[in-house]
Design a protein around this motif. Structure first.
Motif, short mmCIF file in Angstrom:
data_model
loop_
_atom_site.label_atom_id
_atom_site.label_comp_id
_atom_site.label_asym_id
_atom_site.label_seq_id
_atom_site.Cartn_x
_atom_site.Cartn_y
_atom_site.Cartn_z
N SER A 150 -1.00 7.40 -7.96
CA SER A 150 -2.07 6.71 -7.24
C SER A 150 -2.95 7.75 -6.56
O SER A 150 -2.67 8.96 -6.61
N GLY A 203 0.80 -1.22 0.00
CA GLY A 203 0.00 0.00 0.00
C GLY A 203 0.83 1.27 0.00
O GLY A 203 0.43 2.28 0.61
N ASP A 241 -3.98 6.47 -1.29
CA ASP A 241 -4.77 5.84 -0.22
C ASP A 241 -4.38 4.38 -0.02
O ASP A 241 -5.03 3.65 0.73
N ASP A 291 -4.72 1.91 -2.01
CA ASP A 291 -5.56 0.96 -2.75
C ASP A 291 -5.17 1.02 -4.23
O ASP A 291 -5.45 2.01 -4.91
N GLY A 342 -6.30 -1.06 -6.49
CA GLY A 342 -7.31 -1.73 -7.28
C GLY A 342 -8.30 -0.80 -7.93
O GLY A 342 -9.15 -1.25 -8.72
N HIS A 343 -8.24 0.50 -7.60
CA HIS A 343 -9.23 1.44 -8.14
C HIS A 343 -9.33 1.36 -9.66
O HIS A 343 -10.42 1.23 -10.22
#
Length: 558
Positions: free
Chosen positions: A118, A112, A121, A123, A125-126
């Motif tokens: 990015s 992470g 955060d 994540d 997988g957004h």
């Protein structure tokens, strides 16, 4: 010792086995290693784009003209999101495009890490989830079973005629995987023989005794490159063929079996509309039943009462046959028609008279759509690829009677303005021998104009007709023609080729029908003499002037 290759090399070789010769896209720090692997050990030619949206459009146009998928590469986050609109268009219009995305390293994503590009955060997988919404498959490749993941994605693209997403982390791109699977080219999905036989029997029963069969041919036939099958059907006794607007000229418009373009109440020829709406039996082959292709759903036939051939299944009066691909169902249709007994007599064919030479009412008056399209029709040569932008250009092109061997490339389902300029680049790289004419409006061109530089400097020779009508004519026809949001900034279009890297491009302007006749003659003379030039022509048309078919469409939307 077992032979290995990197994941990037494995992917490139699989693409080459599917016939790819070009790779589109943009570099970014997360895909540099991937690009080095893909390009270093293969024969793929890199064709860079000005932005990721244009790269996706270019790949889409490329896939439409070649027998197989196209591919483009972007970087994580900022790059891949810019291409989502193009991927969605490929999904809507059934175009097999492989979107390869260079991702951060596997460990960084697992931990992470708050990396650039990015959402900060943790994540990662957004964006894969975004891609999954507009792709037939969205996969992040891991080193374990990387070859299997790549193979499955490519088979999905080819089998479904849809875009797929392959996310390749930076460490995975250079990881070694077994090379042995590459010795066996991918086996494209095939129809279930048992289902094919059931379909054959049901179709023969459904068509039994039919002396006349009407086929409505749709754009999905183009996606599977089944134009030859359509011509074979047209040669059968008792068969007539109409096309949807997205498949106009799939069968030569001079062919006596060609009924013309069908679009519900928007159908220009009442006889065409009657024959399709009243056809018993009716065969729908690769048809798409969207609003713009059915005259805002004014079609007069019932799909559930017809033979309906889809990309991966077929229906006969509602009964479904899954696992039957369009190539096979169309071949079976041809064989069943050929085997009819007694064989139908040839149907009387409609007479197709050549279009008379157009003489403008006022050669020195303002150039209007009433003169533009007839004059362009008389100038086009057989075999030309006409690329027409959504709006006035596409609906004007629908009013042409194209010479034999011509094709019309547009995007009437997704209808994203600006699509055709980069799509022309992709299409011409797939078929560089074809004369290609792009017709695009000023408002649309401003969205993707950066790719004009690449189009004019790639050794290609398109004729670009820029329709300057001061803004968004189709939107004005729908609502609020005087609203300020309908305007675009006035550009000095004739300076753009030089500004974008192609100063030697012949540039012309036409404000009257007489101007257009003179300009088209100069372009033709240059082409016939082997001049080897692309040409850029700015056409000035009145702001609110539009082809009749577009006015009718706007009225229905309004």
């Amino acid at each position: 010792m077992t032979a290995t290759v990197t994941v990037g090399t494995y992917l490139a070789r699989r693409l080459e086995q599917l016939g790819l010769r070009h790779l589109f896209g943009l570099p970014g720090d997360f895909n540099l290693g991937l690009l080095d692997e893909m390009l270093g050990g293969s024969g793929l030619r890199w064709v860079g784009s000005s932005n990721e949206l244009n790269a996706g459009y270019t790949a889409d146009g490329h896939a439409r003209l070649r027998r197989g998928p196209a591919a483009f590469v972007t970087t994580f986050g900022v790059g891949e999101l810019s291409a989502v609109n193009a991927t969605a268009g490929s999904r809507a219009e059934d175009v097999p495009v492989v979107h390869v995305v260079g991702l951060p390293a596997t460990r960084a994503m697992a931990e992470g890490a708050l990396l650039h590009h990015s959402l900060a955060d943790g994540d990662f997988g957004h964006f894969v989830r975004v891609a999954a919404e507009v792709s037939a498959s969205a996969v992040v490749v891991r080193t374990q079973n990387a070859g299997t993941a790549v193979d499955r994605a490519l088979l999905t693209a080819v089998g479904s005629s849809q875009p797929v997403y392959l996310g390749v982390p930076a460490d995975v791109a250079v990881a070694q995987v077994p090379a042995a699977p590459l010795a066996r080219p991918l086996r494209v999905l095939r129809s279930d023989p048992a289902v094919a036989e059931e379909f054959r029997e049901a179709l023969a029963e459904f068509l039994d005794g039919a002396q006349e069969v009407t086929v409505l041919a749709g754009p999905r036939l183009h996606r599977r490159h089944l134009e030859d099958r359509v011509r074979a059907l047209a040669a059968q006794n008792g068969v007539r063929i109409a096309t949807q607007s997205a498949s106009k000229a799939m069968l030569d418009e001079s062919h006596p079996a060609n009924l013309g373009v069908y679009a519900g109440t928007f159908t220009r020829d009442p006889e065409t509309r009657r024959r399709v709406d009243e056809a018993r039996p009716l065969v729908l082959a690769g048809v798409v039943m969207t609003d713009f292709l059915t005259g805002s759903f004014t079609h007069g036939f019932d799909p559930d009462a017809a033979v309906d051939l889809h990309l991966d299944h077929a229906r006969i009066a509602g009964a479904a046959f899954y696992g039957l691909f369009l190539e096979e169902s169309l071949r079976i249709l041809e064989e069943v028609l050929e085997a009819r007994s007694p064989r139908p007599a040839p149907l009387p064919r409609r007479a197709v008279a050549p279009a008379p030479e157009h003489v403008p009412a006022d050669p020195d008056g303002p150039l209007t759509h009433a003169d533009l399209w007839p004059l362009l029709q008389g100038w086009l040569t057989p075999g030309t690829l006409v690329v027409a932008e959504a709006g006035t250009s596409f609906y004007g092109a629908l009013e042409l009677t194209l010479p034999d061997g011509c094709d019309l490339l547009g995007q009437p389902v997704w209808s994203s303005i600006g699509y055709t300029l980069p799509a022309t680049l992709g299409a011409m790289l797939a078929a560089p021998e074809r004369e290609t004419v792009l017709v695009i409006g000023d408002g649309s061109a401003q969205l993707t104009i950066q790719e004009l530089g690449r189009l004019l400097t790639s050794g290609l020779t398109p004729t670009v007709l820029l329709v300057n009508n001061s803004g968004y004519t189709v939107e004005r026809a729908i609502r609020s023609p005087e609203a300020p949001y309908q305007d675009v900034v006035e550009w000095d279009w004739t300076r753009l080729p030089a500004a974008l890297g192609a100063p030697g491009t012949p540039v012309f302007q036409a404000r009257t029908p007489a101007d257009l006749v003179e300009v088209l003659a100069k372009v033709r003379a240059d082409r016939d003499s082997g001049g080897g030039h692309a040409h850029f022509v700015e056409l000035f048309l009145p702001r609110d002037d539009a082809p009749d078919s577009l006015v009718q469409l706007a009225r229905s939307v309004r």
